[in-house]
Design an enzyme around this catalytic site. Structure first.
Site, PDB file in Angstrom:
ATOM      1  N   SER A 180       0.822  -1.216   0.000  1.00 39.26           N
ATOM      2  CA  SER A 180       0.000   0.000   0.000  1.00 39.26           C
ATOM      3  C   SER A 180       0.854   1.265   0.000  1.00 39.26           C
ATOM      4  CB  SER A 180      -0.915   0.012   1.225  1.00 39.26           C
ATOM      5  OG  SER A 180      -1.662  -1.174   1.309  1.00 39.26           O
TER       6      SER A 180
HETATM    7  N1  SAH Z   1      -0.695  -5.040   4.029  1.00 39.84           N
HETATM    8  C1  SAH Z   1      -0.037  -5.343   2.772  1.00 39.84           C
HETATM    9  C2  SAH Z   1      -0.881  -4.903   1.597  1.00 39.84           C
HETATM   10  C3  SAH Z   1      -1.144  -6.038   0.719  1.00 39.84           C
HETATM   11  S1  SAH Z   1      -2.347  -5.851  -0.546  1.00 39.84           S
HETATM   12  C4  SAH Z   1       1.375  -4.792   2.744  1.00 39.84           C
HETATM   13  O1  SAH Z   1       1.775  -4.082   3.674  1.00 39.84           O
HETATM   14  O2  SAH Z   1       2.114  -5.085   1.807  1.00 39.84           O
HETATM   15  C5  SAH Z   1      -3.642  -6.868   0.071  1.00 39.84           C
HETATM   16  C6  SAH Z   1      -3.324  -8.314   0.323  1.00 39.84           C
HETATM   17  O3  SAH Z   1      -4.527  -8.938   0.762  1.00 39.84           O
HETATM   18  C7  SAH Z   1      -2.853  -9.107  -0.886  1.00 39.84           C
HETATM   19  O4  SAH Z   1      -1.627  -9.711  -0.606  1.00 39.84           O
HETATM   20  C8  SAH Z   1      -3.949 -10.153  -1.088  1.00 39.84           C
HETATM   21  O5  SAH Z   1      -3.479 -11.407  -1.534  1.00 39.84           O
HETATM   22  C9  SAH Z   1      -4.526 -10.264   0.322  1.00 39.84           C
HETATM   23  N2  SAH Z   1      -5.878 -10.802   0.408  1.00 39.84           N
HETATM   24  C10 SAH Z   1      -6.918 -10.628  -0.450  1.00 39.84           C
HETATM   25  N3  SAH Z   1      -8.014 -11.282   0.001  1.00 39.84           N
HETATM   26  C11 SAH Z   1      -7.649 -11.881   1.176  1.00 39.84           C
HETATM   27  C12 SAH Z   1      -8.336 -12.709   2.101  1.00 39.84           C
HETATM   28  N4  SAH Z   1      -9.622 -13.057   1.942  1.00 39.84           N
HETATM   29  N5  SAH Z   1      -7.659 -13.142   3.203  1.00 39.84           N
HETATM   30  C13 SAH Z   1      -6.349 -12.808   3.388  1.00 39.84           C
HETATM   31  N6  SAH Z   1      -5.650 -12.040   2.528  1.00 39.84           N
HETATM   32  C14 SAH Z   1      -6.292 -11.576   1.439  1.00 39.84           C
END
Ligand code: SAH
Length: 225
Positions: free
Chosen positions: A67
């Site tokens: 993000s």
């Molecule tokens: N907090 C992260 C942002 C990642 S983007 C960082 O600091 O890098 C969002 C993430 O959520 C992705 O990796 C995606 O695979 C995950 N995601 C999407 N749906 C999800 C679910 N139902 N349960 C767990 N993770 C999920």
């Protein structure tokens, strides 16, 4: 490091710029200090390392992104993390948000639906010494019942609605920070608070754009095709 200093200045400028929507003209200094210390470049693929301190999301593969730093700072601030807190994160991704939280609270549990990302994030967190973060593979819309209830929950992917399991897994007086809305459209970053009686109040903080929160079965399909 100059790039990191510039990132902090941009976060502070963005905070001021969005203050009418968010109600925050400055962020908690502990949050800002933590953003200054955690090496974001260690959480991104080598191909985008040169941009690690830009205030923008970056690709981490598998169609996912780390993000935007301002959004990480704002969501962390909204959670009002305390030193004794146990926090749940849904969407580990790169592990960067979990690393930030780990410096502000006692323990972070983080759920990631894509196994490869969960493995890589877990390795990076261990290598960099963020030992109070535990990552598991699974559908985070179900929360992580084993360690519930939580002092705070942060969701870093956009859900079409607030998953009821996450509300259930909040302690009284705990907070849930979650983007809600349609995939890749403008979504609302919500701050949800549970009071002593378990009643819920919701505040719409800011328009945001997150990757979608998928269910476990949807993820299987996208990985197979
Ligand atoms: N907090 C992260 C942002 C990642 S983007 C960082 O600091 O890098 C969002 C993430 O959520 C992705 O990796 C995606 O695979 C995950 N995601 C999407 N749906 C999800 C679910 N139902 N349960 C767990 N993770 C999920």
């Amino acid at each position: 490091m100059l790039a990191r200093k510039r990132m902090i200045e941009t976060i502070e400028a963005e905070t001021k710029y969005t203050r009418r929507m968010t109600g925050r003209s400055t962020l908690n200094s502990c949050v800002i200090d933590t953003m200054r210390r955690v090496p974001r470049d260690e959480f991104v693929p080598s191909s985008v390392k040169d941009f690690a301190y830009n205030d923008s999301p970056l690709s981490i593969g598998h169609g996912q992104t780390i993000s935007q730093p301002f959004i990480v700072a704002l969501m962390t601030d909204l959670l009002q993390p305390q030193a004794d807190d146990v926090i749940l994160e849904v969407g580990t991704g790169s592990g960067y948000q979990a690393a930030i939280l780990s410096q502000l609270v006692k323990q972070v549990y983080s759920v990631e639906v894509i196994e490869t990302l969960a493995g890589e994030a877990s390795k990076a967190l261990q290598r960099l010494g963020y030992h109070n973060v535990e990552v598991k593979v699974g559908d985070g819309s179900q929360g992580w019942q084993e360690h519930a209830p939580y002092d705070g929950i942060i969701v870093t992917a956009a859900a079409p609605f607030v998953p009821p399991a996450l509300i259930d897994q909040l302690k009284p007086l705990a907070r849930l920070v979650i983007p809600v809305g349609l995939p890749y459209m403008s979504q609302s970053l919500l701050l949800i608070e549970k009071d002593e009686k378990g009643e819920i109040s919701t505040r719409d903080v800011l328009a945001v754009a997150f990757v979608p929160l998928v269910s476990d079965s949807e993820n299987q399909e996208t990985q197979e095709t």
